[in-house]
Design a protein around this motif. Sequence first.
Motif, PDB file in Angstrom:
ATOM      1  N   VAL A 125       0.853  -1.207  -0.095  1.00 52.66           N
ATOM      2  CA  VAL A 125      -0.066   0.089  -0.001  1.00 52.66           C
ATOM      3  C   VAL A 125       0.811   1.184  -0.112  1.00 52.66           C
ATOM      4  N   PRO A 126       0.648   1.994  -0.914  1.00 46.95           N
ATOM      5  CA  PRO A 126       1.565   3.449  -0.772  1.00 46.95           C
ATOM      6  C   PRO A 126       1.104   4.213   0.341  1.00 46.95           C
ATOM      7  N   ASN A 127       2.376   4.962   0.509  1.00 45.01           N
ATOM      8  CA  ASN A 127       2.422   5.870   1.760  1.00 45.01           C
ATOM      9  C   ASN A 127       3.168   7.294   1.318  1.00 45.01           C
ATOM     10  N   PRO A 128       2.249   8.594   0.824  1.00 51.33           N
ATOM     11  CA  PRO A 128       0.832   8.736   0.988  1.00 51.33           C
ATOM     12  C   PRO A 128      -0.051   7.702   0.166  1.00 51.33           C
ATOM     13  N   GLY A 129      -1.322   7.702   0.410  1.00 51.29           N
ATOM     14  CA  GLY A 129      -2.171   6.938  -0.533  1.00 51.29           C
ATOM     15  C   GLY A 129      -3.665   7.061  -0.070  1.00 51.29           C
ATOM     16  N   TYR A 130      -4.449   6.602  -0.762  1.00 46.53           N
ATOM     17  CA  TYR A 130      -6.060   6.783  -0.603  1.00 46.53           C
ATOM     18  C   TYR A 130      -6.081   5.829   0.642  1.00 46.53           C
ATOM     19  N   PRO A 131      -6.822   6.334   1.693  1.00 48.60           N
ATOM     20  CA  PRO A 131      -7.034   5.511   2.836  1.00 48.60           C
ATOM     21  C   PRO A 131      -7.709   4.335   2.775  1.00 48.60           C
ATOM     22  N   THR A 132      -8.519   4.274   1.535  1.00 49.54           N
ATOM     23  CA  THR A 132      -9.490   3.028   1.874  1.00 49.54           C
ATOM     24  C   THR A 132      -8.440   1.581   1.462  1.00 49.54           C
ATOM     25  N   TYR A 133      -7.406   1.766   0.936  1.00 48.82           N
ATOM     26  CA  TYR A 133      -6.257   0.759   0.529  1.00 48.82           C
ATOM     27  C   TYR A 133      -5.964   0.025   2.005  1.00 48.82           C
ATOM     28  N   THR A 134      -6.008   1.049   2.953  1.00 48.90           N
ATOM     29  CA  THR A 134      -5.452   0.736   4.190  1.00 48.90           C
ATOM     30  C   THR A 134      -6.662   0.154   5.009  1.00 48.90           C
ATOM     31  N   TYR A 147       4.729   0.890   1.216  1.00 49.14           N
ATOM     32  CA  TYR A 147       6.033   1.317   0.470  1.00 49.14           C
ATOM     33  C   TYR A 147       5.931   2.864   0.266  1.00 49.14           C
ATOM     34  N   ASN A 148       7.039   3.537   0.504  1.00 49.70           N
ATOM     35  CA  ASN A 148       7.044   4.994   0.391  1.00 49.70           C
ATOM     36  C   ASN A 148       6.961   5.686  -1.122  1.00 49.70           C
ATOM     37  N   LEU A 149       6.365   6.876  -1.136  1.00 46.04           N
ATOM     38  CA  LEU A 149       6.350   7.754  -2.232  1.00 46.04           C
ATOM     39  C   LEU A 149       6.675   8.872  -1.344  1.00 46.04           C
ATOM     40  N   ARG A 150       7.820   9.525  -2.310  1.00 44.62           N
ATOM     41  CA  ARG A 150       8.351  10.658  -1.655  1.00 44.62           C
ATOM     42  C   ARG A 150       8.639  11.882  -2.595  1.00 44.62           C
ATOM     43  N   GLU A 151       8.445  12.997  -2.428  1.00 43.38           N
ATOM     44  CA  GLU A 151       8.572  14.189  -3.290  1.00 43.38           C
ATOM     45  C   GLU A 151       9.712  14.199  -4.218  1.00 43.38           C
ATOM     46  N   ASP A 152      10.840  13.884  -3.446  1.00 46.47           N
ATOM     47  CA  ASP A 152      12.153  13.954  -4.182  1.00 46.47           C
ATOM     48  C   ASP A 152      12.434  12.604  -5.280  1.00 46.47           C
ATOM     49  N   GLY A 154       9.499  12.282  -7.373  1.00 48.36           N
ATOM     50  CA  GLY A 154       8.446  12.381  -8.173  1.00 48.36           C
ATOM     51  C   GLY A 154       7.143  11.875  -7.710  1.00 48.36           C
ATOM     52  N   TRP A 155       7.214  11.390  -6.361  1.00 47.27           N
ATOM     53  CA  TRP A 155       6.175  10.379  -5.936  1.00 47.27           C
ATOM     54  C   TRP A 155       5.704   9.172  -6.601  1.00 47.27           C
ATOM     55  N   GLN A 156       6.910   8.615  -7.117  1.00 42.40           N
ATOM     56  CA  GLN A 156       7.054   7.164  -7.773  1.00 42.40           C
ATOM     57  C   GLN A 156       7.248   6.355  -6.975  1.00 42.40           C
ATOM     58  N   PRO A 157       7.104   5.030  -7.070  1.00 43.33           N
ATOM     59  CA  PRO A 157       7.629   3.948  -6.246  1.00 43.33           C
ATOM     60  C   PRO A 157       9.132   3.828  -6.224  1.00 43.33           C
ATOM     61  N   ASP A 158       9.742   3.582  -5.121  1.00 40.92           N
ATOM     62  CA  ASP A 158      11.219   3.221  -5.064  1.00 40.92           C
ATOM     63  C   ASP A 158      11.453   1.846  -5.106  1.00 40.92           C
ATOM     64  N   PHE A 159      11.746   1.264  -6.416  1.00 40.78           N
ATOM     65  CA  PHE A 159      11.659  -0.201  -6.863  1.00 40.78           C
ATOM     66  C   PHE A 159      13.059  -0.901  -5.905  1.00 40.78           C
ATOM     67  N   ASP A 160      13.848  -0.255  -5.695  1.00 42.87           N
ATOM     68  CA  ASP A 160      14.834  -0.852  -4.801  1.00 42.87           C
ATOM     69  C   ASP A 160      14.302  -1.213  -3.308  1.00 42.87           C
ATOM     70  N   GLU A 161      13.388  -0.248  -2.901  1.00 44.33           N
ATOM     71  CA  GLU A 161      12.770  -0.432  -1.440  1.00 44.33           C
ATOM     72  C   GLU A 161      11.709  -1.539  -1.779  1.00 44.33           C
ATOM     73  N   LEU A 162      11.069  -1.756  -2.932  1.00 44.38           N
ATOM     74  CA  LEU A 162      10.025  -2.844  -3.060  1.00 44.38           C
ATOM     75  C   LEU A 162      10.710  -4.118  -3.078  1.00 44.38           C
ATOM     76  N   GLU A 163      11.862  -4.154  -3.657  1.00 41.85           N
ATOM     77  CA  GLU A 163      12.571  -5.427  -3.748  1.00 41.85           C
ATOM     78  C   GLU A 163      12.890  -6.000  -2.595  1.00 41.85           C
ATOM     79  N   GLU A 164      13.499  -5.110  -1.652  1.00 40.25           N
ATOM     80  CA  GLU A 164      13.734  -5.187  -0.134  1.00 40.25           C
ATOM     81  C   GLU A 164      12.504  -5.841   0.598  1.00 40.25           C
ATOM     82  N   ILE A 165      11.358  -5.207   0.497  1.00 34.65           N
ATOM     83  CA  ILE A 165      10.497  -5.557   1.037  1.00 34.65           C
ATOM     84  C   ILE A 165       9.710  -7.144   0.680  1.00 34.65           C
ATOM     85  N   VAL A 166       9.891  -7.452  -0.613  1.00 34.91           N
ATOM     86  CA  VAL A 166       9.695  -8.686  -1.146  1.00 34.91           C
ATOM     87  C   VAL A 166      10.529  -9.669  -0.548  1.00 34.91           C
TER      88      VAL A 166
END
Length: 398
Positions: A125-134, A147-152, A154-166
């Motif tokens: 679930v993205p953070n920040p994101g639509y509350p209903t997902y959570t 998983y984090n979305l950050r301004e620096d 462009g609010w896109q997923p960090d795919f390195d972080e996603l790989e670590e989570i999985v």
Amino acid sequence: MKMKIQPADRLSLVSEYYFSRKLKEVAQLNAQGKDIISLAIGSPDMPPSEQTIDKLCEVARRPDSHGYQPTMGTPELRSAMASFYKRWYDVDVDPKTEVLPLIGSKEGILHVTLAFCNPGDGVLVPNPGYPTYTSLSKLLGTQVMNYNLREDNGWQPDFDELEEIVQSSPREIRLMWTNYPNMPTGGRAQRETYERLVDFAQRHNIVVVNDNPYSFILSREHLSLLQVPGAKDCCIEFNSMSKSHNMPGWRVGMCMTNSTFISWIMKVKSNIDSGTFRGLQLAAAEALNTNSQEWHDMANIETYARRRRIAEEIMQQLGCKYDPTQVGMFLWGKIPESYADVEDLTERILHEARVFITPGFIFGSNGKRYIRISLCAKEEKMQEALKRIEATLHKNSL
């Protein structure tokens, strides 16, 4: 004898939806004569096209229009949804097997989670994101994995972080929620992000669900996750007529994916609800088939562009920084460092300027230093909100 009835344990996992709770407070303030201007909720205030309303009235007058409708949706609506995707996104879907009308995307989040997840499974679930997902993930017993979305970025997923989570997850991850163009941040849809999401889904056997209701708002670029080759095999896309066609209260959404996934979701949906009123379905089909580029330009670009300029002035008055390239029907901005907490700003503006704007913390911890201004208010109301905020800030600076 006093009864000892208790709610289900799952209710302790969620709170009442923020806007449901906060709007009660706003209603009380209005009852006291405060005349609160709401720039909080993304509910389009403009009407659907005339031909949409005419079709609803025409069908409603027919004596044979009022019976139960197929849960799968009428053939006319499924065909119109498929044609809509071909016309605007150049995506081919079979209207008989790869399209499922929804009673809004919220319903789709419920049905997809039930269809794909067992209790205890992981959901990204993205953070920040639509509350209903959570909230729906928690109610259904799945494990929310943010998983984090950050301004620096462009609010896109960090795919390195996603790989670590999985790689580090002790549980099976079944779903990933994405939302581009993004709400609340206004981050744009990007072809590269979509390509990497499809690759991620294929390599990890995770179903990526992209929520795509904002691609017509302040944008002539219409991107879809399903444009990526192979996406339909492992991904689902939601879309909605609430924003793009000014039909929020009509509750007409759509789910696009492969026929197997549709059959699984349909197995859930058919046990929960029945088809919507035939007049709504045929009117929605009329809107999908006939609303032109000119109509979308006027309703979704020109009107919101004028309102957006006022929202930017409000942000500037509040000392908030924002990305001028963001799209969608909100403006997302970062609050000044002088405020310890976002509600120090939003509550002050609510009670002193009598303007309701949304604190970003409701979308997740990565939103705690941000506010969101809705563009779903008439220009004169937004101008009045700007004047009130200017007057409040000037008074407090004296």
